[in-house]
Write a protein that holds these residues in place. Structure first.
Motif, PDB file in Angstrom:
ATOM      1  N   ALA A 168      -1.912   5.595  -4.170  1.00 27.74           N
ATOM      2  CA  ALA A 168      -2.082   6.765  -5.023  1.00 27.74           C
ATOM      3  C   ALA A 168      -0.991   6.818  -6.095  1.00 27.74           C
ATOM      4  O   ALA A 168      -1.270   7.152  -7.266  1.00 27.74           O
ATOM      5  CB  ALA A 168      -2.070   8.037  -4.185  1.00 27.74           C
ATOM      6  N   LEU A 169       0.245   6.509  -5.722  1.00 29.63           N
ATOM      7  CA  LEU A 169       1.325   6.505  -6.705  1.00 29.63           C
ATOM      8  C   LEU A 169       1.083   5.452  -7.779  1.00 29.63           C
ATOM      9  O   LEU A 169       1.333   5.689  -8.976  1.00 29.63           O
ATOM     10  CB  LEU A 169       2.664   6.261  -6.011  1.00 29.63           C
ATOM     11  CG  LEU A 169       3.185   7.406  -5.131  1.00 29.63           C
ATOM     12  CD1 LEU A 169       4.435   6.974  -4.381  1.00 29.63           C
ATOM     13  CD2 LEU A 169       3.463   8.659  -5.968  1.00 29.63           C
ATOM     14  N   GLU A 170       0.595   4.303  -7.375  1.00 28.98           N
ATOM     15  CA  GLU A 170       0.283   3.262  -8.352  1.00 28.98           C
ATOM     16  C   GLU A 170      -0.828   3.715  -9.294  1.00 28.98           C
ATOM     17  O   GLU A 170      -0.740   3.535 -10.515  1.00 28.98           O
ATOM     18  CB  GLU A 170      -0.134   1.981  -7.636  1.00 28.98           C
ATOM     19  CG  GLU A 170      -0.447   0.822  -8.568  1.00 28.98           C
ATOM     20  CD  GLU A 170      -0.861  -0.441  -7.837  1.00 28.98           C
ATOM     21  OE1 GLU A 170      -1.238  -1.415  -8.508  1.00 28.98           O
ATOM     22  OE2 GLU A 170      -0.811  -0.452  -6.589  1.00 28.98           O
ATOM     23  N   GLN A 177      -0.886   4.389 -13.457  1.00 27.03           N
ATOM     24  CA  GLN A 177      -1.877   3.802 -14.358  1.00 27.03           C
ATOM     25  C   GLN A 177      -2.633   4.861 -15.144  1.00 27.03           C
ATOM     26  O   GLN A 177      -3.174   4.563 -16.212  1.00 27.03           O
ATOM     27  CB  GLN A 177      -2.852   2.945 -13.544  1.00 27.03           C
ATOM     28  CG  GLN A 177      -2.218   1.712 -12.908  1.00 27.03           C
ATOM     29  CD  GLN A 177      -3.128   1.033 -11.909  1.00 27.03           C
ATOM     30  OE1 GLN A 177      -4.186   1.567 -11.540  1.00 27.03           O
ATOM     31  NE2 GLN A 177      -2.727  -0.153 -11.455  1.00 27.03           N
ATOM     32  N   GLN A 178      -2.665   6.079 -14.616  1.00 28.64           N
ATOM     33  CA  GLN A 178      -3.393   7.168 -15.278  1.00 28.64           C
ATOM     34  C   GLN A 178      -2.460   8.090 -16.059  1.00 28.64           C
ATOM     35  O   GLN A 178      -2.805   9.233 -16.345  1.00 28.64           O
ATOM     36  CB  GLN A 178      -4.201   7.945 -14.237  1.00 28.64           C
ATOM     37  CG  GLN A 178      -5.312   7.105 -13.603  1.00 28.64           C
ATOM     38  CD  GLN A 178      -5.982   7.766 -12.418  1.00 28.64           C
ATOM     39  OE1 GLN A 178      -5.975   8.992 -12.281  1.00 28.64           O
ATOM     40  NE2 GLN A 178      -6.584   6.972 -11.544  1.00 28.64           N
ATOM     41  N   GLN A 221      -8.373  13.565  -5.993  1.00 37.39           N
ATOM     42  CA  GLN A 221      -8.571  13.044  -4.648  1.00 37.39           C
ATOM     43  C   GLN A 221      -7.477  13.578  -3.723  1.00 37.39           C
ATOM     44  O   GLN A 221      -6.326  13.754  -4.139  1.00 37.39           O
ATOM     45  CB  GLN A 221      -8.521  11.520  -4.657  1.00 37.39           C
ATOM     46  CG  GLN A 221      -9.590  10.865  -5.511  1.00 37.39           C
ATOM     47  CD  GLN A 221      -9.332   9.393  -5.721  1.00 37.39           C
ATOM     48  OE1 GLN A 221      -8.377   8.823  -5.197  1.00 37.39           O
ATOM     49  NE2 GLN A 221     -10.182   8.750  -6.516  1.00 37.39           N
ATOM     50  N   GLU A 222      -7.824  13.803  -2.483  1.00 38.45           N
ATOM     51  CA  GLU A 222      -6.819  14.201  -1.499  1.00 38.45           C
ATOM     52  C   GLU A 222      -6.181  12.957  -0.897  1.00 38.45           C
ATOM     53  O   GLU A 222      -6.859  12.132  -0.285  1.00 38.45           O
ATOM     54  CB  GLU A 222      -7.441  15.031  -0.382  1.00 38.45           C
ATOM     55  CG  GLU A 222      -6.402  15.466   0.650  1.00 38.45           C
ATOM     56  CD  GLU A 222      -7.008  16.088   1.893  1.00 38.45           C
ATOM     57  OE1 GLU A 222      -6.355  16.958   2.491  1.00 38.45           O
ATOM     58  OE2 GLU A 222      -8.136  15.693   2.262  1.00 38.45           O
ATOM     59  N   THR A 223      -4.877  12.813  -1.096  1.00 40.70           N
ATOM     60  CA  THR A 223      -4.107  11.765  -0.427  1.00 40.70           C
ATOM     61  C   THR A 223      -3.258  12.447   0.628  1.00 40.70           C
ATOM     62  O   THR A 223      -2.423  13.293   0.315  1.00 40.70           O
ATOM     63  CB  THR A 223      -3.212  10.999  -1.423  1.00 40.70           C
ATOM     64  OG1 THR A 223      -4.035  10.413  -2.438  1.00 40.70           O
ATOM     65  CG2 THR A 223      -2.432   9.904  -0.705  1.00 40.70           C
ATOM     66  N   PHE A 224      -3.463  12.072   1.891  1.00 40.30           N
ATOM     67  CA  PHE A 224      -2.813  12.764   2.999  1.00 40.30           C
ATOM     68  C   PHE A 224      -1.397  12.240   3.173  1.00 40.30           C
ATOM     69  O   PHE A 224      -1.066  11.532   4.138  1.00 40.30           O
ATOM     70  CB  PHE A 224      -3.635  12.570   4.271  1.00 40.30           C
ATOM     71  CG  PHE A 224      -3.755  13.816   5.100  1.00 40.30           C
ATOM     72  CD1 PHE A 224      -4.312  14.971   4.574  1.00 40.30           C
ATOM     73  CD2 PHE A 224      -3.320  13.839   6.413  1.00 40.30           C
ATOM     74  CE1 PHE A 224      -4.430  16.119   5.342  1.00 40.30           C
ATOM     75  CE2 PHE A 224      -3.429  14.980   7.194  1.00 40.30           C
ATOM     76  CZ  PHE A 224      -3.983  16.118   6.654  1.00 40.30           C
TER      77      PHE A 224
END
Length: 510
Positions: free
Chosen positions: A351-353, A357-358, A396-399
């Protein structure tokens, strides 16, 4: 914070002692499946799993218990829950230890989870005298309409690792006073907590002379959960987990005309206005975003801050993050424990990557601690990422403990950002302007099941109904009138007139 992680032997002994005091012999529970502690990444114990084939027998025993339990007066049923709450008080530290060892919660949060269990027992005991129906005016003379509520049947509970016992207790305490037995499939990651919790309830059942089969726990894999989902004898299936899981569970329960209660994903945001008290706001954000290492369904994952305060707020929160004590959850002073396993850490890094990129800028965190000391344990530094807009990865949910910080200029824009995610669990606004608070709480404000003012998104109390909208599933558990999900409603018409007038003026004379 520097710390040395506990040895595997130390953790195993702690687990043995805590389980034994709750009435569980881990040697008798042993089997082919290992329980790994996220504290050090090492095996904690082993357990014997049930299989999907065992569900038939468990449901049959629950149905038999239901036949007698449903006729027990509700206040008497409340006496069982009262005794269970007393046993939870006696073993609060023991259950808290097991929660810490199995899922990595720091001691205060682990014992806080047990306190939730105690609180819902107290709520349910009072509820046992308040299962109210309505009396309704009839259009026909000499007639009375009323509603009555009756026990529903067997309740199946599928719970997630992050609250390995509290969510079961929310369902179980309410179900029991409503007259329903419970069959529980706990998370594969926290079977010891489940076994200890169930043992305490079994003790209360025996002491109170309640029927056997009222509470059963089936430790096992996905096949056990699937069998509960599909079983026609399960009247209500309460499932907590991911939205992906809910998409599978909901239609399968509906296909057999059962009821489902779904508590699924969250992507919770706080709006921070120019009038917000930034000291209070910072404290609220840090607990909601970094507590439980970002592994609550109510974890704050987004901050939507006004352009006039976003820079100062980000600096304050980042400074607090840099001071967070990260380490063993059973060590005094720790505030952030480990992620539950390597897959969670990998999801965080992915998610951090993607955020980078975004267009995102990593402000602080994202690294890993204790990798050399415990290569199979995953201690992550909570991360803050400044985002220019709400992109796909933010939706998106990243847990994991990632907090995205987004700018806004008007309150309408902020509310739109809050609502522009698939999930709808929890939300909050930090403001000293009453009009802003009321606007956020209005029908066209936050679209979440929980909307708070001047507190974070996590830390819900059991007195209110808990749950959310959209991809969060629409279910409600715990307080308020959530009890209605566990009962069936009957509308009664009583004719005491001696005549037989029909409704709506219908004439039918024979």
């Amino acid at each position: 914070m520097t710390t040395t992680l506990p040895t595997a032997d130390d953790l195993r002994q702690q687990a043995q002692d805590a389980a034994r005091r709750c009435g569980v012999d881990l040697d008798a529970l042993a089997g082919d499946h290992f329980v790994t502690s996220p504290v050090n990444g090492q095996p904690l114990s082993s357990v014997r799993w049930s299989t999907g084939a065992d569900v038939d027998g468990a449901v049959a025993r629950a149905v038999e218990a239901f036949r007698s339990w449903r006729t027990v007066p509700a206040p008497v049923r409340g006496g069982l829950v009262r005794r269970f709450g007393e046993l939870l008080r006696e073993h609060k530290a023991d259950l808290g230890t097991l929660v810490s060892l199995e899922v990595g919660k720091i001691t205060s949060e682990a014992e806080g989870e047990v306190q939730e269990m105690i609180d819902i027992c107290e709520f349910a005991v009072g509820l046992s005298r308040q299962l109210y129906g309505r009396t309704i005016s009839s259009e026909r003379p000499g007639h009375r309409l009323m509603e009555t509520w009756h026990p529903l049947g067997v309740v199946g509970v599928i719970s997630a690792f992050n609250f390995p016992a509290a969510v079961w207790s929310w369902n179980t305490a309410i179900a029991l006073v409503c007259g329903d037995p419970v069959v529980w499939k706990p998370s594969e990651l926290a079977p010891l907590t489940a076994a200890a919790s169930a043992a305490l309830l079994d003790r209360a059942i025996a002491e109170e002379g309640a029927p056997e089969g009222l509470s059963q726990v089936l430790i096992g894999g996905p096949d056990v959960g699937e069998a509960l989902v599909d079983h026609p004898g399960v009247a209500l299936l309460s499932a907590t987990g991911s939205t992906r899981m809910g998409r599978a569970v909901g239609p399968r329960v509906a296909d057999r005309f059962g009821r489902s209660l779904l508590e699924l994903g969250g992507n919770n945001a706080a709006i921070v206005t120019p009038s917000a008290d930034l000291d209070l706001t910072t404290r609220g954000i840090v607990f909601s975003a970094a507590g439980t290492a970002g592994q609550r369904c109510t974890t704050m994952r987004r901050v939507i801050a006004h352009v006039d305060v976003i820079d100062e707020l980000t600096e304050r929160v980042a400074a607090a993050y840099r001071r967070l004590p990260i380490g063993s959850p059973v060590a005094e002073g720790t505030l952030v424990g480990p992620l539950v396993h390597g897959a969670a850490y990998k999801a965080m890094q992915n998610a951090l990557e993607a955020a980078g990129q975004q267009g995102g800028e990593l402000v602080v965190g994202g690294g890993r601690r204790f990798e050399d000391e415990a290569p199979d344990a995953y201690y992550a530094e909570p991360a803050i990422v400044r985002m220019p807009e709400q992109t796909d990865v933010v939706r998106q949910e990243t847990f994991a403990p990632i907090l995205y910080v987004l700018p806004y200029r008007t309150l309408e824009e902020a509310i739109a950002l809050n609502n522009d995610v698939p999930q709808g669990l929890s939300s909050s606004i930090f403001t000293s302007d009453q009009a802003e608070a009321e606007r956020f709480l209005a029908a066209d404000g936050s679209d979440c099941g929980i909307a708070n003012v001047n507190i974070g998104t996590s830390g819900a109390e059991i007195g209110g109904a808990f749950g959310g909208e959209k991809e969060t599933g629409g279910g409600r558990e715990s307080g308020s009138d959530a009890w209605r999900s566990y009962m069936r409603r009957a509308t009664n018409t009583i004719n005491y007139s001696g005549e037989l007038p029909l409704a709506q003026g219908v004439k039918f004379t024979v």
